[in-house]
Structure formats: C-alpha cells, structure tokens
Design a protein around this motif. Structure first.
Motif, short mmCIF file in Angstrom:
data_model
loop_
_atom_site.label_atom_id
_atom_site.label_comp_id
_atom_site.label_asym_id
_atom_site.label_seq_id
_atom_site.Cartn_x
_atom_site.Cartn_y
_atom_site.Cartn_z
N VAL A 158 0.85 -1.18 0.00
CA VAL A 158 0.00 0.00 0.00
C VAL A 158 0.89 1.24 0.00
O VAL A 158 1.87 1.30 0.75
CB VAL A 158 -0.95 0.04 1.22
CG1 VAL A 158 -1.85 1.28 1.17
CG2 VAL A 158 -1.80 -1.22 1.28
N SER A 159 0.55 2.22 -0.84
CA SER A 159 1.28 3.48 -0.89
C SER A 159 0.31 4.64 -0.78
O SER A 159 -0.84 4.55 -1.21
CB SER A 159 2.05 3.61 -2.22
OG SER A 159 3.06 2.64 -2.34
N VAL A 160 0.80 5.74 -0.21
CA VAL A 160 0.06 7.00 -0.25
C VAL A 160 0.48 7.74 -1.52
O VAL A 160 1.67 7.86 -1.81
CB VAL A 160 0.37 7.88 0.97
CG1 VAL A 160 -0.54 9.10 0.99
CG2 VAL A 160 0.22 7.10 2.25
N TYR A 198 -4.98 6.05 -1.85
CA TYR A 198 -4.09 4.92 -1.60
C TYR A 198 -3.97 4.09 -2.86
O TYR A 198 -4.97 3.76 -3.51
CB TYR A 198 -4.62 4.05 -0.46
CG TYR A 198 -4.62 4.74 0.88
CD1 TYR A 198 -3.41 5.08 1.50
CD2 TYR A 198 -5.81 5.06 1.52
CE1 TYR A 198 -3.41 5.73 2.73
CE2 TYR A 198 -5.81 5.71 2.75
CZ TYR A 198 -4.61 6.04 3.34
OH TYR A 198 -4.60 6.68 4.55
N ILE A 200 -2.98 0.49 -4.04
CA ILE A 200 -2.93 -0.81 -3.38
C ILE A 200 -2.64 -1.91 -4.39
O ILE A 200 -3.21 -1.92 -5.49
CB ILE A 200 -4.27 -1.09 -2.66
CG1 ILE A 200 -4.54 -0.02 -1.60
CG2 ILE A 200 -4.28 -2.48 -2.04
CD1 ILE A 200 -5.88 -0.16 -0.91
N ASP A 213 -9.77 7.23 0.94
CA ASP A 213 -9.60 6.80 2.32
C ASP A 213 -10.97 6.60 2.96
O ASP A 213 -11.76 7.54 3.04
CB ASP A 213 -8.81 7.86 3.08
CG ASP A 213 -8.42 7.42 4.48
OD1 ASP A 213 -8.98 6.42 4.98
OD2 ASP A 213 -7.54 8.08 5.08
#
Length: 353
Positions: A158-160, A198, A200, A213
């Motif tokens: 998972v990345s922002v 996010y 994913i 989110d």
C-alpha cells in the motif's frame, strides 16, 4: 519470497528491484537508516525525480556527504561511519534545473500506531478508529507532517499518493503492521488541504484502482474523488445550553416533530447558476424556517460524502466526511451549532449499506 538483507549492510538485489518497481511490501526493511555492521549506519532513499542527493545532519545542519546512486531508477545510498541510530537527518535533493530542496525522510521515523491500539484493532474492539485511522496532522520527533493509516489486511503493498509525490505509488510505500492489518506512514512537510488516495496491490500483486480513504474527514468536490487531509479538527462549539437540555428534549414523553430534508434539493441559488447552497447559507435560511414552522428536530438525508448527485447521498464513499458540495467540515460544524442555538435537534441519516 524476497530476502531484504544479505551480508551486513547490504541488500539483496531482488529486494532493490522490487522496491523500485513498487512491489516491495516491507519498505522500511530497505529504506531509511540501518546498521552497516561496522559500527556505523547506511542510509537508503528512493528519489526517482532527483539527480543528486546529499545526507544532512539535522542537528548541525552540516552535510554528511553526497549519497551514491545505487540504482538507475533513483535509489541512493549514503554511509555514516561511527554513528548509531537514532540519527536525525534530512535529505538535500537536486531536482529540475539544478535547484535543491531539503526534505525529511519518512523512513527514518518510528511506528505510529501504539501497542494497545494495534491490539484492539486486531481484536475488532477498537471503538474510536477515527482517532487513529485516516490522515492526521501531527508532530513526530519534533517534525510536522501527516500520519496516514489504513486497514488493508489482504494487500501486498500500500502506498500513499498525491500531488506531493506526483501520484507515483513507488515514492511512499507504507509500513505493514502485520499484527493488525494496518498500513501506516508519516510523511513530513505536508499539511491540511492535500488531496490523496491509496495505491494498493492485492494479495497476488495485482494493481487495484486508486482508493479513497474510508476514514477521510474531507473529500474533493465531485466529480473529483480524492480524499483531503483534514483531521478531526476542533470546532468552536457554543451549544453548551443545548447539550445540557438535549436529554429532556428527547425524552419519551417530550413532543417531537421532525422535518426531513435533502440539502441539495431543499433550495438552490438560481442567481448563481442554480448552485447548491453552502452550509452557512443553509444555516441562515433552513434553520430559521424549521424553527418558525414549529419543528423540534431537523433530519438530513445522508450528508456523508458521495460521488453521484442522483443518489441523494445513498451511495456514500466517505462516512466520516460531510459532503463538500456545501462546504468544508468547519462549515458543517457551524451549521450544527446554528441548529442547536435555535433549539433544533439534528438527526443524520446513516447509510453505510
């Protein structure tokens, strides 16, 4: 399975390849400060947009040396002999046109979620998830930034992503808290108002569509769909009198008359292209109308953020975010305060299904 560490101070090339592709599920195992096995530290950072990177001692402001480019995609490595963690440092990046910027490295900071919160989340008994999950402005080790936490137990990475990293999912992969299924990352130097989502990868490495989110407190105005950093906020409530008398107003033998209303269709502003009224305009027009008509309560059709106007809010995507169609969360708080000041109780339709 990717091995992160091989000999002391080095990293398996397969792990480096996974990191620069955006496939690595344990970025803190590669990035940030690590022991070099000889009494010093090795610091790694992935900066694909930078031409050169220097390591800066945050306490003295002096350069600890230029970092070497260890991978063509932008993995830089620097060594600090005779220094052990914790080592507060910053990164000086040379970006387009030879300009330089200094940033704090997200991968030098400790975990965010506490032991008890992690335990309760894993157990399924955390009753104030909104205090921890979502995006919260905070200071960590004296540095201001935003803590991002999202529950995604089946994800492999998972990345922002947001404008702060060019929506590049390789730039800010998150720390996996294996004990509770939460992914977390503190990103220094950003604040309220940043749009984010996010990125994913599923259990088998498949890239999923960008996700808003689920516990965001604000969102972009539709048709845009990103979440917006806001945090819980601290509204300036002035409704103590109402809160004191609320129980009596809702007693079983108290008279109750409820006015049900959809904010988007109750009244528009034809002089401004038939736009929605703002929360402040609704406070000026709707609340006095409800009070004058003798209603004790105002019930709103769903005001949780939703993407499709035609659903009237019955297809929510942000259950903790008042819809941005009428203003920001602070404006919604003022609307609530105005209702209470006029002796009007407020009911919100809640439609998570």
């Amino acid at each position: 399975m990717i091995r992160t560490k091989t000999r002391k101070g080095s990293v398996d090339p397969a792990a480096i390849g996974a990191l620069v592709r955006g496939d690595h599920g344990d970025p803190f195992g590669v990035l940030g400060p690590h022991s070099d096995g000889a009494g010093g530290l090795v610091v790694r950072t992935f900066q694909p947009h930078a031409g050169r990177v220097w390591l800066i001692d945050a306490e003295s402001g002096r350069s600890a040396g230029e970092m070497s480019r260890e991978h063509a995609e932008g993995l830089f490595v620097g060594r600090v002999p005779d220094r052990k963690a914790p080592f507060p440092y910053r990164l000086r990046l040379e970006v387009g046109g030879g300009n330089t910027v200094e940033i704090d490295d997200p991968y030098r900071f400790p975990p965010i979620l506490g032991e008890m919160d992690s335990y309760l989340i894993a157990e399924g008994n955390h009753l104030r998830l909104y205090d921890k999950l979502g995006a919260h402005s905070m200071e960590l080790e004296g540095v201001a930034g935003v803590a991002f936490l999202v529950w995604a137990p089946n994800a492999s990475r998972v990345s922002v992503v947001g404008s702060f990293n060019s929506w590049d999912g390789r730039r800010h992969p998150m720390r996996r808290r294996v004990e509770c299924g939460v992914w977390e990352l503190f990103i220094p130097g950003i604040d309220r108002g940043e749009a984010y989502k996010y990125e994913i990868k599923g259990a088998h490495g498949e890239l999923l569509p960008l996700k808003a989110d689920p516990i965001a407190f604000a969102a972009e105005h539709p048709p845009r769909t990103a979440s917006v950093v806001h945090g819980l906020g601290e509204p300036a409530w002035s409704d103590q009198e109402w809160m004191t008398s609320r129980a009596a107003a809702a007693a079983r033998n108290a008279p109750i008359s409820i006015y049900e209303c959809h904010l988007g269709s109750w009244m528009r502003a034809p002089e401004h292209g038939h736009r929605y009224l703002t929360y402040d305009e609704l406070a000026d027009r709707l609340v006095p109308y409800v009070a004058e008509m003798g209603f004790t309560h105002l019930e709103l059709l769903p005001v949780s953020e939703y993407p499709f106007d035609g659903s009237w809010g019955y297809q929510p995507i942000g259950l903790f975010a008042p819809t941005s169609r009428h203003g920001d969360p602070a404006a919604f708080a003022r609307f609530v305060d105005r209702c209470h000041a006029s002796g009007i109780g407020l009911l919100l339709d809640w439609v998570p299904g």
